[in-house]
Design a protein around this motif. Structure first.
Motif, PDB file in Angstrom:
ATOM      1  N   THR A  97       0.846  -1.194   0.000  1.00 54.05           N
ATOM      2  CA  THR A  97       0.000   0.000   0.000  1.00 54.05           C
ATOM      3  C   THR A  97       0.881   1.243   0.000  1.00 54.05           C
ATOM      4  N   GLU A 147       0.717   3.524   2.091  1.00 55.29           N
ATOM      5  CA  GLU A 147       1.112   3.757   3.478  1.00 55.29           C
ATOM      6  C   GLU A 147       2.377   2.981   3.812  1.00 55.29           C
ATOM      7  N   GLU A 148       2.420   1.727   3.384  1.00 53.90           N
ATOM      8  CA  GLU A 148       3.605   0.911   3.658  1.00 53.90           C
ATOM      9  C   GLU A 148       4.852   1.495   2.995  1.00 53.90           C
ATOM     10  N   GLY A 156       5.313   4.641   2.619  1.00 51.91           N
ATOM     11  CA  GLY A 156       5.551   5.983   3.145  1.00 51.91           C
ATOM     12  C   GLY A 156       5.063   7.074   2.216  1.00 51.91           C
ATOM     13  N   THR A 172       2.450   9.749   0.864  1.00 52.00           N
ATOM     14  CA  THR A 172       1.277  10.519   1.247  1.00 52.00           C
ATOM     15  C   THR A 172       0.528  10.889  -0.024  1.00 52.00           C
ATOM     16  N   ASP A 173      -0.712  11.330   0.134  1.00 48.38           N
ATOM     17  CA  ASP A 173      -1.504  11.669  -1.045  1.00 48.38           C
ATOM     18  C   ASP A 173      -0.924  12.864  -1.786  1.00 48.38           C
ATOM     19  N   ARG A 229       9.332   4.626  -2.869  1.00 50.46           N
ATOM     20  CA  ARG A 229       8.543   5.858  -2.795  1.00 50.46           C
ATOM     21  C   ARG A 229       9.113   6.895  -3.768  1.00 50.46           C
TER      22      ARG A 229
END
Ligand SMILES: [Zn+2]
Ligand SMILES: [Zn+2]
Length: 225
Positions: free
Chosen positions: A46, A48-49, A51, A53-54, A159
């Motif tokens: 995900t 989130e995993e 790191g 952000t939107d 990321r």
């Protein structure tokens, strides 16, 4: 010889890699598990995993990550693919749209030459690594990352790669007509009334200004109150 960035990640042959069935943690593999034979990691992650952000990249669901890791001297070569769907906002019509994302990863990790951060203390004692000679850092390189301690941190790299492949000016489609600058209507849904009017012909504007300069009487009537 050991101090050189001599690792050649291009010598990989995909079919020579060794697949570990039980991989510890997809995002934080142990250095000790990464051999010169290589290991494969795969899984769904995900935002989130990772790191994310939107404001970085909004993901629809998870991204599928498949990575091969191989130790070449002191360097760990990481190659693989990332696939998923990003939710982007069209810069013309401002609508959110699903944007398929698929890209390959090809990066190298080198051991951080600075003293390892406190997280490295667990298990660090069991194998004493020869400390590399302190040398000037190479120029910042998008494809070069550093590790410290006993595991790799793959999340920050993934990321960053996801952000790097994001378009600066996302378009829901190449020929998006955008919004009318006057009434704000989405012109993909059809024309608005404004489009019929002649918009700012520069010569007409100039002529109008000249006329106004010749007849300053108009101004005086408006300037009172
Ligand atoms: Zn659009
Ligand atoms: Zn309009």
């Amino acid at each position: 010889m050991t101090g050189e960035r001599s690792a050649d990640c291009s010598i990989w042959e995909r079919d020579s890699r060794l697949s570990l069935g039980i991989m510890t943690d997809l995002l934080t593999p142990n250095i000790a598990d990464i051999t010169s034979d290589g290991v494969s990691l795969s899984g769904d992650l995900t935002g989130e995993e990772l790191g994310l952000t939107d404001t970085d990249v909004a993901l629809r669901g998870t991204v599928a990550v498949g990575l091969d890791l191989r130790a070449v001297d002191r360097t760990i070569c990481v190659t693989g693919v990332v696939e998923g769907t990003a939710i982007r906002q069209c810069v013309r019509c401002l609508k959110d749209f699903d944007d398929p994302v698929a890209f390959s990863v090809r990066v190298a990790y080198e051991r951080e030459t600075k003293p390892a951060p406190p997280t490295a203390k667990r298990e660090a004692a069991h194998k004493k690594k020869e400390a590399p000679a302190v040398e000037p850092k190479p120029e910042p390189d998008d494809d070069l990352y550093y590790y410290a301690g006993d595991h790799l941190e793959l999340a920050p790299m993934l990321r960053e790669q996801l952000i790097l492949v994001s378009p600066m000016h996302p378009l829901c489609r190449e020929d998006c007509r955008g919004l009318c600058v006057r009434c704000g209507k989405d012109l993909n849904e059809g024309p608005c009334g404004c489009t019929e009017e002649p918009v700012g012909n520069p010569f007409q504007v100039l002529r109008r200004v000249k006329e106004q300069l010749r007849e300053p009487a108009d101004r005086q009537t408006g300037g009172g109150a």
